[in-house]
Design a protein around this motif. Structure first.
Motif, mmCIF file in Angstrom:
data_model
loop_
_atom_site.group_PDB
_atom_site.id
_atom_site.type_symbol
_atom_site.label_atom_id
_atom_site.label_comp_id
_atom_site.label_asym_id
_atom_site.label_seq_id
_atom_site.Cartn_x
_atom_site.Cartn_y
_atom_site.Cartn_z
ATOM 1 N N UNK A 169 0.825 -1.204 0.000
ATOM 2 C CA UNK A 169 0.000 0.000 0.000
ATOM 3 C C UNK A 169 0.866 1.263 0.000
ATOM 4 N N UNK A 170 1.980 1.215 0.712
ATOM 5 C CA UNK A 170 2.890 2.364 0.746
ATOM 6 C C UNK A 170 3.496 2.625 -0.630
ATOM 7 N N UNK A 171 3.833 1.556 -1.339
ATOM 8 C CA UNK A 171 4.393 1.721 -2.686
ATOM 9 C C UNK A 171 3.396 2.371 -3.639
ATOM 10 N N UNK A 172 2.141 1.940 -3.571
ATOM 11 C CA UNK A 172 1.127 2.508 -4.465
ATOM 12 C C UNK A 172 0.843 3.962 -4.113
ATOM 13 N N UNK A 173 0.741 4.262 -2.813
ATOM 14 C CA UNK A 173 0.408 5.628 -2.393
ATOM 15 C C UNK A 173 1.521 6.611 -2.748
ATOM 16 N N UNK A 174 2.756 6.183 -2.664
ATOM 17 C CA UNK A 174 3.886 7.075 -2.968
ATOM 18 C C UNK A 174 4.354 6.974 -4.413
ATOM 19 N N UNK A 175 3.656 6.149 -5.216
ATOM 20 C CA UNK A 175 4.002 5.946 -6.627
ATOM 21 C C UNK A 175 5.392 5.341 -6.787
ATOM 22 N N UNK A 176 5.830 4.641 -5.743
ATOM 23 C CA UNK A 176 7.131 3.983 -5.821
ATOM 24 C C UNK A 176 7.082 2.765 -6.725
ATOM 25 N N UNK A 177 5.893 2.221 -6.943
ATOM 26 C CA UNK A 177 5.759 1.046 -7.803
ATOM 27 C C UNK A 177 6.000 1.361 -9.272
ATOM 28 N N UNK A 178 6.081 2.632 -9.631
ATOM 29 C CA UNK A 178 6.333 3.027 -11.018
ATOM 30 C C UNK A 178 7.805 3.309 -11.284
ATOM 31 N N UNK A 179 8.614 3.180 -10.262
ATOM 32 C CA UNK A 179 10.047 3.423 -10.426
ATOM 33 C C UNK A 179 10.741 2.186 -11.023
ATOM 34 N N UNK A 180 12.014 2.321 -11.329
ATOM 35 C CA UNK A 180 12.799 1.215 -11.865
ATOM 36 C C UNK A 180 13.001 0.146 -10.787
ATOM 37 N N UNK A 181 13.317 -1.062 -11.238
ATOM 38 C CA UNK A 181 13.468 -2.178 -10.321
ATOM 39 C C UNK A 181 14.599 -1.952 -9.325
ATOM 40 N N UNK A 182 15.656 -1.365 -9.768
ATOM 41 C CA UNK A 182 16.795 -1.138 -8.866
ATOM 42 C C UNK A 182 16.407 -0.193 -7.723
ATOM 43 N N UNK A 183 15.608 0.834 -8.040
ATOM 44 C CA UNK A 183 15.167 1.772 -6.997
ATOM 45 C C UNK A 183 14.191 1.084 -6.041
ATOM 46 N N UNK A 184 13.300 0.262 -6.550
ATOM 47 C CA UNK A 184 12.328 -0.444 -5.711
ATOM 48 C C UNK A 184 13.020 -1.450 -4.789
ATOM 49 N N UNK A 185 14.068 -2.122 -5.314
ATOM 50 C CA UNK A 185 14.804 -3.081 -4.482
ATOM 51 C C UNK A 185 15.552 -2.354 -3.367
ATOM 52 N N UNK A 186 16.146 -1.218 -3.691
ATOM 53 C CA UNK A 186 16.863 -0.439 -2.678
ATOM 54 C C UNK A 186 15.898 0.096 -1.623
ATOM 55 N N UNK A 187 14.700 0.540 -2.066
ATOM 56 C CA UNK A 187 13.696 1.016 -1.114
ATOM 57 C C UNK A 187 13.194 -0.125 -0.229
ATOM 58 N N UNK A 188 13.067 -1.325 -0.803
ATOM 59 C CA UNK A 188 12.644 -2.480 -0.020
ATOM 60 C C UNK A 188 13.669 -2.822 1.055
ATOM 61 N N UNK A 189 14.952 -2.827 0.698
ATOM 62 C CA UNK A 189 15.996 -3.131 1.675
ATOM 63 C C UNK A 189 16.039 -2.078 2.781
ATOM 64 N N UNK A 190 15.824 -0.831 2.411
ATOM 65 C CA UNK A 190 15.830 0.234 3.420
ATOM 66 C C UNK A 190 14.630 0.122 4.356
#
Length: 323
Positions: free
Chosen positions: A32-53
């Motif tokens: 839900x956080x990814x959809x609300x912040x539009x993080x799901x539209x970013x590149x895979x590398x950015x999403x993986x880094x955000x997931x680890x953080x």
């Protein structure tokens, strides 16, 4: 404005305790956080880094324990799937279905809460095309109200949507009927109690005469109305709240009470009873004066009984003769 600084973060993953349940809850919030912040539209590398953080220190230790190839490490869906396999492990279908079928509605649980719990449990049961039918059957068999269950069983062609609508309508109707069954007397009583509970009493000095009741106690703001012994009416305990305060009794001309609560009435009844008893005693005592004079003046014979005869020679009464 970047929404990532406005929408609250789901927080780090809790690895202690039930890791599988903790991961499912954390994953739901993070998606839900990814959809609300539009993080799901970013590149895979950015999403993986955000997931680890977002996983935190303990979550990153779990992440480092998974095995990823060079290509898999660049794909976010693969990384997320591997992470779920590491936290949840292999799903035991038999156990997941056991949890679903053994879940029944609690006595004080609303239907919406019960339905949402069933929806959560059925996701891991792998029922495929039978999911809606088995969910409908579990609702009918697991609800706590027997009357509602009988009503659902009587319906032909019951679907999942019609079952959910009937349960929600039945629950809301039951709540409305419970409110409508209050009698007018109950409503009046509740209104009076709420009135006196919410009333703000004027402040008064501690120990002052105006702030004391008949027995010298101070009335409390939470105290309910009582039957007053001075006016025989219902009002808040206290002299200043009594309508008979300062009034004159029409029976005894006394102060601070009504005739209906006058104690002189009890005293008059007691006096009448005493006078009636004295009159009965006078009647008993006057019996000797009504008896014949010869009987009262009969001489004593010292305790020895002897027979006497009257002037006509007929036997008379036995008389005691003293020795």
């Amino acid at each position: 404005m970047d929404l990532r600084y406005v929408i609250p973060h789901p927080g780090p993953l809790t690895v202690s305790g039930d890791l599988a349940t903790n991961w499912k809850n954390w994953k739901r919030h993070y998606e839900n956080y990814e959809v609300a912040t539009k993080l799901n539209k970013e590149e895979h590398s950015i999403r993986i880094a955000a997931l680890r953080a977002a996983l935190g220190v303990a979550g990153c230790d779990v992440y480092d324990g998974i095995t990823l190839s060079e290509d898999d490490a660049k794909s976010y869906p693969v990384v997320l799937k591997k992470m779920e396999e590491r936290c949840v492990g292999k799903i035991n279908i038999i156990y997941e279905r056991y949890c679903f079928f053994s879940r029944s509605q609690a006595s004080n649980e609303s239907f919406n809460t019960y339905y949402e719990q069933l929806r959560r449990l059925i996701k891991t049961c792998d029922f495929k095309t039978l999911e809606d039918e088995l969910l409908r059957d579990k609702i009918v068999c697991g609800i706590s109200d027997v009357v509602l269950r009988r009503k659902l069983l009587q319906e032909t062609g019951l679907t999942l949507d019609s079952c959910i609508s009937s349960c929600r309508l039945f629950e809301s109707t039951a709540l409305q009927m419970e409110k409508m069954t209050l009698t007018s007397d109950d409503v009046a009583i509740h209104a009076i109690q709420n009135k006196y509970k919410q009333r703000k009493w004027p402040p008064a000095e501690r120990g002052s005469k105006m702030n004391r009741g008949y027995d010298g106690s101070t009335p409390q703001s939470e105290e309910l109305p009582k039957i007053c012994k001075f006016c025989r009416k219902v009002h808040v305990f206290g002299r200043r709240y009594c309508p008979a305060n300062g009034k004159t009794c029409s029976r005894c001309n006394g102060k601070d009470h009504f005739a209906v609560a006058c104690q002189a009435t009890v005293m008059m009844i007691s006096a009448d009873r005493i006078e009636s008893d004295e009159e009965e005693d006078d009647e008993v005592l006057s019996f000797e004066h009504m008896a014949p004079t010869a009987f009262r003046n009969q001489p004593s014979t010292g305790g020895v009984h002897e027979k006497t005869e009257d002037s006509a020679g007929r036997p008379g009464r036995n008389h005691a003769r003293r020795g």
